[in-house]
Scaffold this motif. Structure first.
Motif, PDB file in Angstrom:
ATOM      1  N   GLY A  15     -14.195  19.027 -18.792  1.00 27.69           N
ATOM      2  CA  GLY A  15     -15.603  19.299 -19.087  1.00 27.69           C
ATOM      3  C   GLY A  15     -15.904  19.653 -20.529  1.00 27.69           C
ATOM      4  O   GLY A  15     -16.851  20.390 -20.808  1.00 27.69           O
ATOM      5  N   LEU A  16     -15.146  19.121 -21.463  1.00 28.05           N
ATOM      6  CA  LEU A  16     -15.357  19.494 -22.866  1.00 28.05           C
ATOM      7  C   LEU A  16     -16.019  18.402 -23.694  1.00 28.05           C
ATOM      8  O   LEU A  16     -16.140  18.521 -24.905  1.00 28.05           O
ATOM      9  CB  LEU A  16     -14.024  19.896 -23.514  1.00 28.05           C
ATOM     10  CG  LEU A  16     -13.370  21.150 -22.948  1.00 28.05           C
ATOM     11  CD1 LEU A  16     -12.106  21.486 -23.708  1.00 28.05           C
ATOM     12  CD2 LEU A  16     -14.333  22.336 -22.986  1.00 28.05           C
ATOM     13  N   GLY A  17     -16.423  17.305 -23.048  1.00 29.47           N
ATOM     14  CA  GLY A  17     -17.179  16.291 -23.797  1.00 29.47           C
ATOM     15  C   GLY A  17     -16.406  15.038 -24.167  1.00 29.47           C
ATOM     16  O   GLY A  17     -16.863  14.255 -24.996  1.00 29.47           O
ATOM     17  N   LYS A  18     -15.260  14.815 -23.541  1.00 27.88           N
ATOM     18  CA  LYS A  18     -14.464  13.624 -23.879  1.00 27.88           C
ATOM     19  C   LYS A  18     -15.198  12.348 -23.457  1.00 27.88           C
ATOM     20  O   LYS A  18     -15.339  11.413 -24.235  1.00 27.88           O
ATOM     21  CB  LYS A  18     -13.086  13.678 -23.189  1.00 27.88           C
ATOM     22  CG  LYS A  18     -12.281  14.903 -23.553  1.00 27.88           C
ATOM     23  CD  LYS A  18     -10.912  14.889 -22.936  1.00 27.88           C
ATOM     24  CE  LYS A  18     -10.890  14.993 -21.419  1.00 27.88           C
ATOM     25  NZ  LYS A  18     -11.380  16.293 -20.901  1.00 27.88           N
ATOM     26  N   THR A  19     -15.695  12.344 -22.203  1.00 24.52           N
ATOM     27  CA  THR A  19     -16.407  11.169 -21.708  1.00 24.52           C
ATOM     28  C   THR A  19     -17.679  10.944 -22.524  1.00 24.52           C
ATOM     29  O   THR A  19     -18.015   9.816 -22.881  1.00 24.52           O
ATOM     30  CB  THR A  19     -16.781  11.386 -20.225  1.00 24.52           C
ATOM     31  OG1 THR A  19     -15.584  11.688 -19.518  1.00 24.52           O
ATOM     32  CG2 THR A  19     -17.435  10.167 -19.628  1.00 24.52           C
ATOM     33  N   GLY A  34     -14.631  23.157 -32.217  1.00 23.84           N
ATOM     34  CA  GLY A  34     -13.633  22.574 -31.323  1.00 23.84           C
ATOM     35  C   GLY A  34     -13.724  21.064 -31.164  1.00 23.84           C
ATOM     36  O   GLY A  34     -12.793  20.433 -30.662  1.00 23.84           O
ATOM     37  N   ASN A  35     -14.843  20.476 -31.562  1.00 24.11           N
ATOM     38  CA  ASN A  35     -14.971  19.033 -31.322  1.00 24.11           C
ATOM     39  C   ASN A  35     -15.283  18.233 -32.580  1.00 24.11           C
ATOM     40  O   ASN A  35     -15.513  17.040 -32.513  1.00 24.11           O
ATOM     41  CB  ASN A  35     -16.049  18.770 -30.262  1.00 24.11           C
ATOM     42  CG  ASN A  35     -17.443  19.202 -30.720  1.00 24.11           C
ATOM     43  OD1 ASN A  35     -17.761  19.180 -31.890  1.00 24.11           O
ATOM     44  ND2 ASN A  35     -18.289  19.586 -29.769  1.00 24.11           N
ATOM     45  N   LYS A  36     -15.308  18.888 -33.732  1.00 28.92           N
ATOM     46  CA  LYS A  36     -15.832  18.144 -34.885  1.00 28.92           C
ATOM     47  C   LYS A  36     -14.887  17.054 -35.374  1.00 28.92           C
ATOM     48  O   LYS A  36     -15.336  16.026 -35.844  1.00 28.92           O
ATOM     49  CB  LYS A  36     -16.295  19.076 -36.001  1.00 28.92           C
ATOM     50  CG  LYS A  36     -15.251  19.736 -36.786  1.00 28.92           C
ATOM     51  CD  LYS A  36     -15.923  20.485 -37.928  1.00 28.92           C
ATOM     52  CE  LYS A  36     -14.842  21.100 -38.789  1.00 28.92           C
ATOM     53  NZ  LYS A  36     -15.301  22.204 -39.574  1.00 28.92           N
ATOM     54  N   ASN A  61     -15.919  25.579 -20.064  1.00 29.12           N
ATOM     55  CA  ASN A  61     -16.215  24.266 -19.504  1.00 29.12           C
ATOM     56  C   ASN A  61     -17.715  23.990 -19.684  1.00 29.12           C
ATOM     57  O   ASN A  61     -18.557  24.708 -19.159  1.00 29.12           O
ATOM     58  CB  ASN A  61     -15.835  24.303 -18.012  1.00 29.12           C
ATOM     59  CG  ASN A  61     -16.074  22.982 -17.316  1.00 29.12           C
ATOM     60  OD1 ASN A  61     -16.964  22.215 -17.685  1.00 29.12           O
ATOM     61  ND2 ASN A  61     -15.291  22.712 -16.289  1.00 29.12           N
ATOM     62  N   ILE A  62     -18.023  22.941 -20.435  1.00 32.99           N
ATOM     63  CA  ILE A  62     -19.438  22.699 -20.757  1.00 32.99           C
ATOM     64  C   ILE A  62     -20.205  22.195 -19.533  1.00 32.99           C
ATOM     65  O   ILE A  62     -21.386  22.445 -19.378  1.00 32.99           O
ATOM     66  CB  ILE A  62     -19.563  21.756 -21.969  1.00 32.99           C
ATOM     67  CG1 ILE A  62     -18.901  22.431 -23.156  1.00 32.99           C
ATOM     68  CG2 ILE A  62     -21.019  21.435 -22.286  1.00 32.99           C
ATOM     69  CD1 ILE A  62     -18.773  21.600 -24.379  1.00 32.99           C
ATOM     70  N   ARG A  63     -19.498  21.513 -18.652  1.00 31.88           N
ATOM     71  CA  ARG A  63     -20.178  21.074 -17.426  1.00 31.88           C
ATOM     72  C   ARG A  63     -20.643  22.311 -16.651  1.00 31.88           C
ATOM     73  O   ARG A  63     -21.766  22.367 -16.145  1.00 31.88           O
ATOM     74  CB  ARG A  63     -19.227  20.217 -16.580  1.00 31.88           C
ATOM     75  CG  ARG A  63     -19.946  19.479 -15.469  1.00 31.88           C
ATOM     76  CD  ARG A  63     -19.020  18.533 -14.725  1.00 31.88           C
ATOM     77  NE  ARG A  63     -18.506  17.488 -15.566  1.00 31.88           N
ATOM     78  CZ  ARG A  63     -17.209  17.322 -15.862  1.00 31.88           C
ATOM     79  NH1 ARG A  63     -16.317  18.147 -15.377  1.00 31.88           N
ATOM     80  NH2 ARG A  63     -16.823  16.332 -16.613  1.00 31.88           N
TER      81      ARG A  63
HETATM   82  N1  ATP Z   1     -20.700  18.900 -27.696  1.00 35.92           N
HETATM   83  C1  ATP Z   1     -21.511  18.655 -26.664  1.00 35.92           C
HETATM   84  N2  ATP Z   1     -22.836  18.566 -26.829  1.00 35.92           N
HETATM   85  C2  ATP Z   1     -23.655  18.348 -25.781  1.00 35.92           C
HETATM   86  N3  ATP Z   1     -23.242  18.186 -24.515  1.00 35.92           N
HETATM   87  C3  ATP Z   1     -21.926  18.248 -24.281  1.00 35.92           C
HETATM   88  C4  ATP Z   1     -20.988  18.475 -25.341  1.00 35.92           C
HETATM   89  N4  ATP Z   1     -19.756  18.485 -24.812  1.00 35.92           N
HETATM   90  C5  ATP Z   1     -19.902  18.267 -23.497  1.00 35.92           C
HETATM   91  N5  ATP Z   1     -21.198  18.120 -23.166  1.00 35.92           N
HETATM   92  C6  ATP Z   1     -21.744  17.895 -21.830  1.00 35.92           C
HETATM   93  O1  ATP Z   1     -20.872  18.527 -20.895  1.00 35.92           O
HETATM   94  C7  ATP Z   1     -20.725  17.748 -19.722  1.00 35.92           C
HETATM   95  C8  ATP Z   1     -19.258  17.453 -19.489  1.00 35.92           C
HETATM   96  O2  ATP Z   1     -18.775  16.585 -20.505  1.00 35.92           O
HETATM   97  P1  ATP Z   1     -17.798  15.365 -20.227  1.00 35.92           P
HETATM   98  O3  ATP Z   1     -18.004  14.793 -18.870  1.00 35.92           O
HETATM   99  O4  ATP Z   1     -17.871  14.436 -21.385  1.00 35.92           O
HETATM  100  O5  ATP Z   1     -16.413  16.138 -20.234  1.00 35.92           O
HETATM  101  P2  ATP Z   1     -14.935  15.594 -20.101  1.00 35.92           P
HETATM  102  O6  ATP Z   1     -14.176  16.260 -21.165  1.00 35.92           O
HETATM  103  O7  ATP Z   1     -14.920  14.113 -20.070  1.00 35.92           O
HETATM  104  O8  ATP Z   1     -14.506  16.173 -18.695  1.00 35.92           O
HETATM  105  P3  ATP Z   1     -13.406  15.659 -17.616  1.00 35.92           P
HETATM  106  O9  ATP Z   1     -12.108  16.138 -18.130  1.00 35.92           O
HETATM  107  O10 ATP Z   1     -13.821  16.354 -16.382  1.00 35.92           O
HETATM  108  O11 ATP Z   1     -13.493  14.176 -17.544  1.00 35.92           O
HETATM  109  C9  ATP Z   1     -21.548  16.502 -19.950  1.00 35.92           C
HETATM  110  O12 ATP Z   1     -22.786  16.644 -19.333  1.00 35.92           O
HETATM  111  C10 ATP Z   1     -21.723  16.424 -21.450  1.00 35.92           C
HETATM  112  O13 ATP Z   1     -22.911  15.791 -21.839  1.00 35.92           O
END
Ligand code: ATP
Length: 454
Positions: A161-165, A132-134, A318-320
């Motif tokens: 919470g999928l790792g965008k930030t 999903g993120n590659k 949601n990875i968070r």
């Molecule tokens: N592929 C990944 N590998 C390791 N950790 C991940 C991965 N994707 C997300 N995380 C972890 O999941 C948590 C949430 O990620 P992040 O804050 O980047 O999400 P986001 O997509 O920016 O969320 P939001 O929409 O709430 O801003 C963070 O702690 C991040 O390190």
């Protein structure tokens, strides 16, 4: 008679007028037509890497079809093939990048110490790659390799919470590693809004502009908050133009595509499309396990595979929250002074389960709703027939049983006419994969969940 090369030159000429030079070079330079089939209209085009393929499919297919029609009433059906051996996880920019001179004025480092709030943990090293993120990770790596040259702006979008930030900040870390004096500005879009309002109140607009328009790398998180804010959009437009023209890299994240942000000005929408828009989709089970494993290792926790699998199967979108689940398990182990295993994890996560249980969802109910939805019967779901009309609903029902109830795999198997737990596992994995790739299955799951949960 359709002369492929002539048409291609014509199309490129049109696009050259529509795109600026950087974007044109990024998307058109290394793209070439391979063949055209008169009978079927199939027009095969070779692109450099999966990112370019995605970009052409989303943004240029329709243009190609329309242009061919306008050019000579030709009907074409574009098909994109990846040409070359580029590694899937690391996409290089199509050409050697123009070097952006390093900036090292005292003002720049001042800003870093005052403003920069990159999370130390959000680096490429700690990011786990999955289906999903590659693409997004590949794009982020390419941008970190040659900022301001290609894929500018980079627009990363996807659910909460999928790792965008994380990915966006990884680009910032990478740039600072290579050029410690670079001015990296990371902001939440609300900060931009507040800074702008304050600068008007305090008559400090010059400083405001200096802050943003002199960045080497501008990272703007959650840009969907610019929705309906005309003044802010106007200001951001000028910031964008200045940086872009100076070949400075801009990276943005959002929970949706620019075209879906309410009242986002046309010119911002079109500027954002100059670069690359990549989506992050929810991680599959395997990626969730890999993320948990990495996190556990970095926290010095020893957790066996079965327990990781259990925790990963409890949180799917949601990875968070997934990380939160691990923290809960860890806290529970500390309180109980016990080792972490499946039973302990189950106890620790009862809250999660209670939420689901309180919805009162039982397997027979799932079977009934799924059978109605697909116009079959519960006994067919429990039976052994292997025709597609029954197999797919059966697998969906098993998938939902695992997602929405506390039942173990053997228990689910039992409820489906005494099937083996490996059959249930297979069904679960199959549907989990299909949800990502097959929009019909995705819709069905969405609608069934709605029916069951509400
Ligand atoms: N592929 C990944 N590998 C390791 N950790 C991940 C991965 N994707 C997300 N995380 C972890 O999941 C948590 C949430 O990620 P992040 O804050 O980047 O999400 P986001 O997509 O920016 O969320 P939001 O929409 O709430 O801003 C963070 O702690 C991040 O390190």
């Amino acid at each position: 008679m359709f002369d492929l090369q002539k048409f291609w030159d014509y199309f490129n000429e049109q696009m050259r007028q529509e795109y600026n030079e950087v974007a044109y070079n990024a998307w058109f330079k290394n793209t070439k037509p391979i063949s055209y089939n008169k009978e079927t209209g199939e027009l095969v085009i070779a692109v450099k890497n999966p990112i370019a393929k995605g970009y052409w499919e989303t943004n240029l297919s329709t243009k190609l079809i329309q242009t061919a029609y306008a050019y000579g009433n030709f009907e074409v059906l574009p098909v994109f093939e990846i040409d070359g051996e580029e590694s899937p996880e690391r996409f290089k920019a199509p050409e050697p990048p123009k070097k952006v001179p390093a900036k090292s004025t005292p003002v720049a480092s001042d800003f870093i110490t005052k403003d920069l709030q990159l999370n130390d943990k959000y680096t490429f090293d700690t990011f786990v790659q999955g289906e999903g993120n590659k693409l997004a990770e590949g794009a982020a790596l390419a941008v970190a390799d040659s900022p301001g040259s290609f894929y500018n702006p980079l627009f990363i979008f996807g659910g909460v919470g999928l790792g965008k930030t994380h990915l966006m900040q990884a680009i910032g870390h990478q740039m600072l590693k290579e050029r410690p004096n670079a001015k990296v500005v990371y902001i939440q879009s609300e900060t931009f809004v507040n800074d702008f309002i304050n600068s008007i109140k305090n008559k400090t607009q010059d400083e405001f502009r200096e802050k943003y328009r002199t960045a080497d790398l501008l990272l703007v998180d959650d840009i969907q908050f610019f929705a309906k804010k005309e003044g802010i959009q106007e200001e951001f437009f000028h910031t964008f133009e200045t940086l872009y023209n100076d070949q400075k890299q801009i990276v943005m994240t959002s929970d949706r595509l620019p075209t879906e942000i309410p009242d986002l000005s046309e010119r911002l929408v079109s500027r954002f499309a100059w670069g690359l828009q990549v989506e992050i989709t929810p991680p599959d089970l395997e990626t969730r396990i890999a993320i948990l494993r990495k996190k556990a290792e970095s926290d010095g926790l020893r957790i066996d595979d079965q327990t990781l699998d259990y925790i990963a199967s409890q949180v799917s979108t949601n990875i968070r929250e997934l990380e939160g689940a691990l923290v809960k398990v860890q806290a529970h182990a500390t309180i109980e002074k016990a080792d972490i295993n499946v039973n302990l994890a189950r106890d620790a996560l009862t809250d999660l389960k209670l939420v689901q249980k309180s919805r009162g969802i039982q397997i027979p109910k799932i079977q009934e709703v799924v059978a109605n939805y697909f116009q079959t019967t519960v006994s067919e779901l429990k039976g052994k027939k292997r025709v597609r009309q029954i197999v797919v609903p059966r697998q969906i029902a098993m998938y939902l049983a695992r997602e929405l109830t506390d039942a173990s795999l053997p228990k689910i198997g039992q409820e489906f006419g005494g099937k083996d737990h490996t059959t249930v596992m297979h069904a679960y994995e199959k549907i989990e994969k299909d949800v990502r790739t097959d929009s019909e299955i995705k819709n069905a799951i969405y609608e069934l969940r709605q029916m069951l949960e509400h």
